[in-house]
Design an enzyme around this catalytic site. Sequence first.
Site, PDB file in Angstrom:
ATOM      1  N   VAL A  79     -68.816 -35.970  -9.183  1.00  0.00           N
ATOM      2  CA  VAL A  79     -68.670 -37.357  -9.649  1.00  0.00           C
ATOM      3  C   VAL A  79     -69.145 -38.383  -8.622  1.00  0.00           C
ATOM      4  CG1 VAL A  79     -66.750 -36.807 -11.216  1.00  0.00           C
ATOM      5  CG2 VAL A  79     -66.248 -37.577  -8.882  1.00  0.00           C
ATOM      6  N   SER A  94     -52.466 -43.141  -7.914  1.00  0.00           N
ATOM      7  CA  SER A  94     -51.461 -42.337  -7.205  1.00  0.00           C
ATOM      8  C   SER A  94     -50.343 -43.259  -6.745  1.00  0.00           C
ATOM      9  CB  SER A  94     -52.139 -41.699  -5.989  1.00  0.00           C
ATOM     10  OG  SER A  94     -51.188 -41.291  -5.038  1.00  0.00           O
ATOM     11  N   TYR A 140     -56.916 -41.965   1.520  1.00  0.00           N
ATOM     12  CA  TYR A 140     -56.535 -41.575   0.154  1.00  0.00           C
ATOM     13  C   TYR A 140     -55.853 -42.755  -0.551  1.00  0.00           C
ATOM     14  CZ  TYR A 140     -54.350 -38.824  -3.586  1.00  0.00           C
ATOM     15  OH  TYR A 140     -53.940 -38.335  -4.806  1.00  0.00           O
ATOM     16  N   ALA A 173     -55.934 -45.924   0.170  1.00  0.00           N
ATOM     17  CA  ALA A 173     -56.857 -47.049  -0.022  1.00  0.00           C
ATOM     18  C   ALA A 173     -57.790 -46.786  -1.198  1.00  0.00           C
ATOM     19  CB  ALA A 173     -57.663 -47.286   1.258  1.00  0.00           C
ATOM     20  N   LYS A 185     -57.151 -44.953  -3.780  1.00  0.00           N
ATOM     21  CA  LYS A 185     -56.384 -45.001  -5.028  1.00  0.00           C
ATOM     22  C   LYS A 185     -55.967 -46.429  -5.375  1.00  0.00           C
ATOM     23  CE  LYS A 185     -56.450 -40.637  -6.136  1.00  0.00           C
ATOM     24  NZ  LYS A 185     -57.095 -40.187  -7.370  1.00  0.00           N
ATOM     25  N   ILE A 242     -46.556 -33.791  -8.095  1.00  0.00           N
ATOM     26  CA  ILE A 242     -46.954 -32.904  -9.194  1.00  0.00           C
ATOM     27  C   ILE A 242     -47.432 -31.590  -8.568  1.00  0.00           C
ATOM     28  CG2 ILE A 242     -48.477 -32.645 -11.196  1.00  0.00           C
ATOM     29  CD1 ILE A 242     -46.493 -35.037 -11.416  1.00  0.00           C
TER      30      ILE A 242
HETATM   31  P1  NAP Z   1     -56.548 -30.450  -8.004  1.00  0.00           P
HETATM   32  O1  NAP Z   1     -55.747 -29.363  -8.626  1.00  0.00           O
HETATM   33  O2  NAP Z   1     -57.098 -30.259  -6.633  1.00  0.00           O
HETATM   34  O3  NAP Z   1     -57.713 -30.860  -9.023  1.00  0.00           O
HETATM   35  C1  NAP Z   1     -58.724 -31.759  -8.683  1.00  0.00           C
HETATM   36  C2  NAP Z   1     -60.042 -31.220  -9.203  1.00  0.00           C
HETATM   37  O4  NAP Z   1     -61.069 -32.204  -8.959  1.00  0.00           O
HETATM   38  C3  NAP Z   1     -60.465 -29.931  -8.501  1.00  0.00           C
HETATM   39  O5  NAP Z   1     -60.998 -28.985  -9.392  1.00  0.00           O
HETATM   40  C4  NAP Z   1     -61.519 -30.453  -7.545  1.00  0.00           C
HETATM   41  O6  NAP Z   1     -62.438 -29.498  -7.087  1.00  0.00           O
HETATM   42  C5  NAP Z   1     -62.185 -31.506  -8.414  1.00  0.00           C
HETATM   43  N1  NAP Z   1     -63.080 -32.350  -7.628  1.00  0.00           N
HETATM   44  C6  NAP Z   1     -62.967 -32.691  -6.330  1.00  0.00           C
HETATM   45  N2  NAP Z   1     -64.027 -33.421  -5.944  1.00  0.00           N
HETATM   46  C7  NAP Z   1     -64.834 -33.535  -7.036  1.00  0.00           C
HETATM   47  C8  NAP Z   1     -66.083 -34.138  -7.255  1.00  0.00           C
HETATM   48  N3  NAP Z   1     -66.736 -34.789  -6.272  1.00  0.00           N
HETATM   49  N4  NAP Z   1     -66.634 -34.069  -8.491  1.00  0.00           N
HETATM   50  C9  NAP Z   1     -65.997 -33.398  -9.487  1.00  0.00           C
HETATM   51  N5  NAP Z   1     -64.816 -32.786  -9.329  1.00  0.00           N
HETATM   52  C10 NAP Z   1     -64.240 -32.840  -8.107  1.00  0.00           C
HETATM   53  O7  NAP Z   1     -55.638 -31.775  -7.885  1.00  0.00           O
HETATM   54  P2  NAP Z   1     -54.633 -32.488  -8.917  1.00  0.00           P
HETATM   55  O8  NAP Z   1     -53.329 -32.570  -8.242  1.00  0.00           O
HETATM   56  O9  NAP Z   1     -54.770 -31.971 -10.282  1.00  0.00           O
HETATM   57  O10 NAP Z   1     -55.244 -33.963  -8.852  1.00  0.00           O
HETATM   58  C11 NAP Z   1     -55.882 -34.592  -9.946  1.00  0.00           C
HETATM   59  C12 NAP Z   1     -55.909 -36.080  -9.673  1.00  0.00           C
HETATM   60  O11 NAP Z   1     -54.564 -36.560  -9.577  1.00  0.00           O
HETATM   61  C13 NAP Z   1     -56.598 -36.465  -8.363  1.00  0.00           C
HETATM   62  O12 NAP Z   1     -57.336 -37.643  -8.548  1.00  0.00           O
HETATM   63  C14 NAP Z   1     -55.436 -36.693  -7.425  1.00  0.00           C
HETATM   64  O13 NAP Z   1     -55.776 -37.570  -6.389  1.00  0.00           O
HETATM   65  C15 NAP Z   1     -54.413 -37.295  -8.386  1.00  0.00           C
HETATM   66  N6  NAP Z   1     -53.044 -37.227  -7.919  1.00  0.00           N
HETATM   67  C16 NAP Z   1     -52.389 -36.027  -7.826  1.00  0.00           C
HETATM   68  C17 NAP Z   1     -51.076 -36.013  -7.392  1.00  0.00           C
HETATM   69  C18 NAP Z   1     -50.277 -34.735  -7.289  1.00  0.00           C
HETATM   70  O14 NAP Z   1     -49.070 -34.815  -6.939  1.00  0.00           O
HETATM   71  N7  NAP Z   1     -50.827 -33.564  -7.588  1.00  0.00           N
HETATM   72  C19 NAP Z   1     -50.438 -37.203  -7.019  1.00  0.00           C
HETATM   73  C20 NAP Z   1     -51.142 -38.389  -7.121  1.00  0.00           C
HETATM   74  C21 NAP Z   1     -52.434 -38.391  -7.588  1.00  0.00           C
HETATM   75  P3  NAP Z   1     -62.194 -28.876  -5.597  1.00  0.00           P
HETATM   76  O15 NAP Z   1     -61.083 -27.880  -5.779  1.00  0.00           O
HETATM   77  O16 NAP Z   1     -63.493 -28.281  -5.238  1.00  0.00           O
HETATM   78  O17 NAP Z   1     -61.817 -30.004  -4.690  1.00  0.00           O
END
Ligand code: NAP
Length: 253
Positions: A68, A145, A158, A160, A162, A191
Amino acid sequence: MTAPLRRFEDKVVLVTGAASGIGAATAERLAAEGGRILCADLQEEAVAESAKRAAEAGGEAEARVTDVSDPEQVRSCVEACVDRFGRIDVLCNVAGILRFAHTHEMPVEEWNRIVQVNLTGTFLMCQAALPHLLESRGCIVNTSSTSALKGLPYGAAYGASKAGVLALTAAIATEYGRKGVRANAVCPGSISTPMTKDPAFPDDVNMRLVMRHSPLDEFRGPETVAGLIAFLASEDAAHVNGEHVRVDGASLS
Ligand code: NAP
């Protein structure tokens, strides 16, 4: 017994970050509600697996390897979605990365990469999809986030990035709202996904600072965020625009 929700029947949905965690759960949830889903992610095998699971959940789904943060790949991902399904009704920007470091030690290259993926990536996807969303009078759900709302120690880049996602969402909501396009954001916290499984904090991390982001009870699964994304992307949220909603077990309350 209530009938299962089918809010995305005939709707075309593009989900980024769809190979894992919240993105995968979102693709599956929207497919289960009848959506036709383009699953985009960096991870080729895992995103193909997500598309398979989404299709099994009830919708149609296709996988697309996309970084992306790359404007060319973003453009061709959006084109591929329109070629395959004819339109875009919903864009869910979920892709993201998290890295921890002492702010005074974070290499600028790492800061730039976090901003490039989380904020610029979200912007690029919105920019490429907006002409199609204007045609369909569709909507965007971005992923911010709790770190955008309360200081995350060792997570300056991170947080900043978000916070930027929230400002971007509000700008899009006001700029395009009268043209029928809504934009909202979710603010997850605590999560259980691969991102939060084994975070690499600095060696001398002060966990008391990190624990300020703890939920009231326990971490929850990514489907809890997918449910909120589904609501915001649906007609149930027709009058919700420019909003951000926490899904964090009261960690900021
Ligand atoms: P995750 O399991 O790591 O999933 C994120 C996915 O995005 C991974 O498959 C990752 O691939 C992919 N990705 C990373 N960089 C990318 C790029 N340049 N282009 C396309 N895809 C890419 O994390 P998640 O917890 O589900 O997070 C999803 C979203 O929620 C994120 O934006 C995260 O910041 C946000 N969030 C999560 C939490 C939480 O508690 N889990 C809290 C606040 C916000 P790789 O594995 O190769 O990096």
